[in-house]
Design a protein around this motif. Sequence first.
Motif, PDB file in Angstrom:
ATOM      1  N   ILE A   4     -19.401  18.480  10.721  1.00 56.50           N
ATOM      2  CA  ILE A   4     -18.491  17.547  11.295  1.00 56.50           C
ATOM      3  C   ILE A   4     -17.124  17.063  10.907  1.00 56.50           C
ATOM      4  CG2 ILE A   4     -19.884  15.656   9.755  1.00 56.50           C
ATOM      5  CD1 ILE A   4     -19.607  14.190  12.632  1.00 56.50           C
ATOM      6  N   ILE A   5     -15.573  16.880  11.750  1.00 60.07           N
ATOM      7  CA  ILE A   5     -14.822  16.470  11.292  1.00 60.07           C
ATOM      8  C   ILE A   5     -14.607  15.303  10.947  1.00 60.07           C
ATOM      9  CG2 ILE A   5     -12.563  16.669  11.641  1.00 60.07           C
ATOM     10  CD1 ILE A   5     -13.231  19.584  13.292  1.00 60.07           C
ATOM     11  N   ILE A   6     -13.919  14.705  10.201  1.00 57.61           N
ATOM     12  CA  ILE A   6     -14.431  12.861  10.214  1.00 57.61           C
ATOM     13  C   ILE A   6     -12.508  13.129   9.579  1.00 57.61           C
ATOM     14  CG2 ILE A   6     -14.403  11.255   8.215  1.00 57.61           C
ATOM     15  CD1 ILE A   6     -16.988  12.486   7.677  1.00 57.61           C
ATOM     16  N   ILE A   7     -11.799  12.754  10.818  1.00 59.41           N
ATOM     17  CA  ILE A   7     -10.510  12.027  10.148  1.00 59.41           C
ATOM     18  C   ILE A   7      -9.729  10.442  10.833  1.00 59.41           C
ATOM     19  CG2 ILE A   7     -10.296  12.860  12.952  1.00 59.41           C
ATOM     20  CD1 ILE A   7      -7.070  14.254  12.466  1.00 59.41           C
ATOM     21  N   ARG A   8      -9.345  10.142  10.145  1.00 59.29           N
ATOM     22  CA  ARG A   8      -8.767   8.853  10.570  1.00 59.29           C
ATOM     23  C   ARG A   8      -7.183   8.747  10.229  1.00 59.29           C
ATOM     24  NH1 ARG A   8     -11.916   4.037   9.659  1.00 59.29           N
ATOM     25  NH2 ARG A   8     -10.109   2.106   9.443  1.00 59.29           N
ATOM     26  N   ALA A   9      -7.025   7.747  11.747  1.00 57.36           N
ATOM     27  CA  ALA A   9      -5.236   7.687  11.997  1.00 57.36           C
ATOM     28  C   ALA A   9      -4.889   6.761  11.261  1.00 57.36           C
ATOM     29  CB  ALA A   9      -5.089   8.243  13.437  1.00 57.36           C
ATOM     30  N   GLU A  10      -5.858   5.449  10.007  1.00 67.05           N
ATOM     31  CA  GLU A  10      -5.010   4.939   9.496  1.00 67.05           C
ATOM     32  C   GLU A  10      -4.772   5.518   8.323  1.00 67.05           C
ATOM     33  OE1 GLU A  10      -6.568   0.529   8.337  1.00 67.05           O
ATOM     34  OE2 GLU A  10      -6.955   1.085  11.200  1.00 67.05           O
ATOM     35  N   SER A  11      -3.569   4.871   7.652  1.00 64.96           N
ATOM     36  CA  SER A  11      -3.364   4.645   6.046  1.00 64.96           C
ATOM     37  C   SER A  11      -3.304   3.507   5.599  1.00 64.96           C
ATOM     38  CB  SER A  11      -1.688   6.352   6.344  1.00 64.96           C
ATOM     39  OG  SER A  11      -0.686   5.388   7.001  1.00 64.96           O
ATOM     40  N   GLY A  12      -2.357   3.855   4.695  1.00 70.68           N
ATOM     41  CA  GLY A  12      -1.696   2.184   3.833  1.00 70.68           C
ATOM     42  C   GLY A  12      -0.817   1.740   4.429  1.00 70.68           C
ATOM     43  N   LEU A  13      -0.126   2.084   5.654  1.00 70.03           N
ATOM     44  CA  LEU A  13       1.415   1.674   5.983  1.00 70.03           C
ATOM     45  C   LEU A  13       0.860   0.366   7.189  1.00 70.03           C
ATOM     46  CD1 LEU A  13       3.097   4.809   6.594  1.00 70.03           C
ATOM     47  CD2 LEU A  13       3.540   3.669   4.504  1.00 70.03           C
ATOM     48  N   GLN A  14      -0.350   0.246   7.382  1.00 73.95           N
ATOM     49  CA  GLN A  14      -0.652  -0.797   7.940  1.00 73.95           C
ATOM     50  C   GLN A  14      -0.511  -1.907   7.885  1.00 73.95           C
ATOM     51  OE1 GLN A  14      -3.112   1.892   9.999  1.00 73.95           O
ATOM     52  NE2 GLN A  14      -1.608   2.343  10.368  1.00 73.95           N
ATOM     53  N   TYR A  15       0.504  -2.776   7.178  1.00 66.23           N
ATOM     54  CA  TYR A  15       1.367  -4.033   7.051  1.00 66.23           C
ATOM     55  C   TYR A  15       1.415  -5.357   8.095  1.00 66.23           C
ATOM     56  CZ  TYR A  15       1.424  -2.285   1.755  1.00 66.23           C
ATOM     57  OH  TYR A  15       1.176  -1.633   0.854  1.00 66.23           O
ATOM     58  N   ASP A  16       1.122  -6.017   8.045  1.00 70.40           N
ATOM     59  CA  ASP A  16       2.279  -7.443   8.634  1.00 70.40           C
ATOM     60  C   ASP A  16       3.506  -7.560   8.421  1.00 70.40           C
ATOM     61  OD1 ASP A  16       2.842  -9.084   9.767  1.00 70.40           O
ATOM     62  OD2 ASP A  16       0.639 -10.792   9.304  1.00 70.40           O
ATOM     63  N   TRP A  17       3.903  -6.543   9.144  1.00 69.26           N
ATOM     64  CA  TRP A  17       5.463  -6.759   8.338  1.00 69.26           C
ATOM     65  C   TRP A  17       6.066  -7.921   9.051  1.00 69.26           C
ATOM     66  CZ3 TRP A  17       6.417  -2.760   5.146  1.00 69.26           C
ATOM     67  CH2 TRP A  17       5.534  -1.763   5.054  1.00 69.26           C
ATOM     68  N   SER A  18       5.877  -8.505  10.469  1.00 67.37           N
ATOM     69  CA  SER A  18       6.998  -9.786  10.590  1.00 67.37           C
ATOM     70  C   SER A  18       6.593 -10.305   9.478  1.00 67.37           C
ATOM     71  CB  SER A  18       6.032 -10.063  11.359  1.00 67.37           C
ATOM     72  OG  SER A  18       6.598  -9.217  12.491  1.00 67.37           O
ATOM     73  N   ALA A  19       5.333 -10.238   8.391  1.00 66.52           N
ATOM     74  CA  ALA A  19       5.824 -11.481   7.432  1.00 66.52           C
ATOM     75  C   ALA A  19       5.931 -10.963   6.089  1.00 66.52           C
ATOM     76  CB  ALA A  19       3.540 -11.783   6.777  1.00 66.52           C
ATOM     77  N   ILE A  20       6.553  -9.637   6.207  1.00 67.02           N
ATOM     78  CA  ILE A  20       6.933  -9.407   5.520  1.00 67.02           C
ATOM     79  C   ILE A  20       8.426  -9.924   5.297  1.00 67.02           C
ATOM     80  CG2 ILE A  20       7.260  -7.257   4.016  1.00 67.02           C
ATOM     81  CD1 ILE A  20       4.978  -5.856   4.269  1.00 67.02           C
ATOM     82  N   ALA A  21       9.286  -9.408   6.762  1.00 66.33           N
ATOM     83  CA  ALA A  21      10.319  -9.950   6.973  1.00 66.33           C
ATOM     84  C   ALA A  21      10.784 -11.061   6.793  1.00 66.33           C
ATOM     85  CB  ALA A  21      10.250  -9.712   8.444  1.00 66.33           C
ATOM     86  N   ALA A  22       9.610 -12.418   7.102  1.00 66.30           N
ATOM     87  CA  ALA A  22       9.769 -13.958   6.181  1.00 66.30           C
ATOM     88  C   ALA A  22       9.814 -13.911   5.161  1.00 66.30           C
ATOM     89  CB  ALA A  22       8.563 -14.882   7.540  1.00 66.30           C
ATOM     90  N   ASN A  23       8.719 -13.094   4.317  1.00 63.31           N
ATOM     91  CA  ASN A  23       8.719 -13.711   2.842  1.00 63.31           C
ATOM     92  C   ASN A  23       8.400 -12.504   2.133  1.00 63.31           C
ATOM     93  OD1 ASN A  23       7.701 -15.074   0.751  1.00 63.31           O
ATOM     94  ND2 ASN A  23       5.832 -14.941   1.005  1.00 63.31           N
ATOM     95  N   PRO A  24       9.818 -11.969   2.146  1.00 68.79           N
ATOM     96  CA  PRO A  24       9.694 -10.402   1.211  1.00 68.79           C
ATOM     97  C   PRO A  24       9.868 -10.252   0.034  1.00 68.79           C
ATOM     98  CG  PRO A  24      12.192 -11.721   1.425  1.00 68.79           C
ATOM     99  CD  PRO A  24      11.344 -12.277   2.139  1.00 68.79           C
ATOM    100  N   GLY A  25       9.130 -11.611  -0.975  1.00 67.61           N
ATOM    101  CA  GLY A  25       8.970 -11.722  -2.208  1.00 67.61           C
ATOM    102  C   GLY A  25       7.719 -11.775  -2.680  1.00 67.61           C
ATOM    103  N   GLY A  26       6.660 -11.841  -1.155  1.00 66.38           N
ATOM    104  CA  GLY A  26       5.680 -12.528  -1.180  1.00 66.38           C
ATOM    105  C   GLY A  26       4.467 -11.393  -1.264  1.00 66.38           C
ATOM    106  N   GLN A  27       2.945 -11.690  -1.787  1.00 66.10           N
ATOM    107  CA  GLN A  27       2.585 -10.648  -1.666  1.00 66.10           C
ATOM    108  C   GLN A  27       1.282  -9.710  -1.004  1.00 66.10           C
ATOM    109  OE1 GLN A  27       1.840  -8.681  -5.063  1.00 66.10           O
ATOM    110  NE2 GLN A  27       3.794  -9.768  -5.811  1.00 66.10           N
ATOM    111  N   PHE A  28       1.532  -9.035  -0.522  1.00 63.65           N
ATOM    112  CA  PHE A  28       0.638  -8.382   0.594  1.00 63.65           C
ATOM    113  C   PHE A  28      -0.270  -6.955   0.772  1.00 63.65           C
ATOM    114  CE2 PHE A  28       4.979 -11.060   1.786  1.00 63.65           C
ATOM    115  CZ  PHE A  28       4.416 -11.982   2.855  1.00 63.65           C
ATOM    116  N   SER A  29      -0.903  -6.982   1.287  1.00 60.28           N
ATOM    117  CA  SER A  29      -1.825  -5.750   1.286  1.00 60.28           C
ATOM    118  C   SER A  29      -2.223  -5.357   2.023  1.00 60.28           C
ATOM    119  CB  SER A  29      -3.361  -6.346   0.538  1.00 60.28           C
ATOM    120  OG  SER A  29      -3.067  -7.060  -0.688  1.00 60.28           O
ATOM    121  N   PRO A  30      -1.954  -3.668   2.362  1.00 69.31           N
ATOM    122  CA  PRO A  30      -2.338  -3.558   4.141  1.00 69.31           C
ATOM    123  C   PRO A  30      -3.606  -3.702   4.777  1.00 69.31           C
ATOM    124  CG  PRO A  30      -2.526  -2.191   2.480  1.00 69.31           C
ATOM    125  CD  PRO A  30      -2.764  -3.045   1.147  1.00 69.31           C
ATOM    126  N   LYS A  31      -3.431  -3.674   5.358  1.00 71.03           N
ATOM    127  CA  LYS A  31      -4.827  -3.705   6.839  1.00 71.03           C
ATOM    128  C   LYS A  31      -6.244  -3.165   5.707  1.00 71.03           C
ATOM    129  CE  LYS A  31      -6.908  -2.995  11.537  1.00 71.03           C
ATOM    130  NZ  LYS A  31      -6.286  -1.868  12.777  1.00 71.03           N
TER     131      LYS A  31
END
Length: 160
Positions: A4-31
Amino acid sequence: MDNIIIIRAESGLQYDWSAIAANPGGQFSPKMDITAYKAYYVNQIAQARAKGLEPVLVSLPIIDENRYFAHITRGMSMHERSNILYWLGGKIERLRNIQELYNIALFRVAAQQCVHIVDITSPMLSDAHYDTLLEQDGMTLSASGEALLTSSIRFGLLAS
């Protein structure tokens, strides 16, 4: 034993980019942080084995960090783009580094769980025109990328 092939398209790049754009000094975690990412695969492997299946993992594709940056910042002002770049430590390459970090974690899970992993990363990196393997967003596989994925999986299953 069936694979059985286990594949997940999601990686660590799913962030709330709008929130980061509004507060670039904040602490953010990926989804999905790296701990949850590894746990997901360990759980999927255990479930497959419990059903008498032999799991096969598939590595993450590469990304084109410049195109991905353009994608995640589309519609944003120059100020917001600058904020995201600031959060990335001033380097767009940080996007590629995050992808690589998750890919390394995936290879480690495969090794720890004694599971075969199909490497699609290396053939993509070996292609001088790897950009043709990705859609305009810099992350989604194009038709050529999907063909490479399919042939890599076929070859990987034969090798396992």
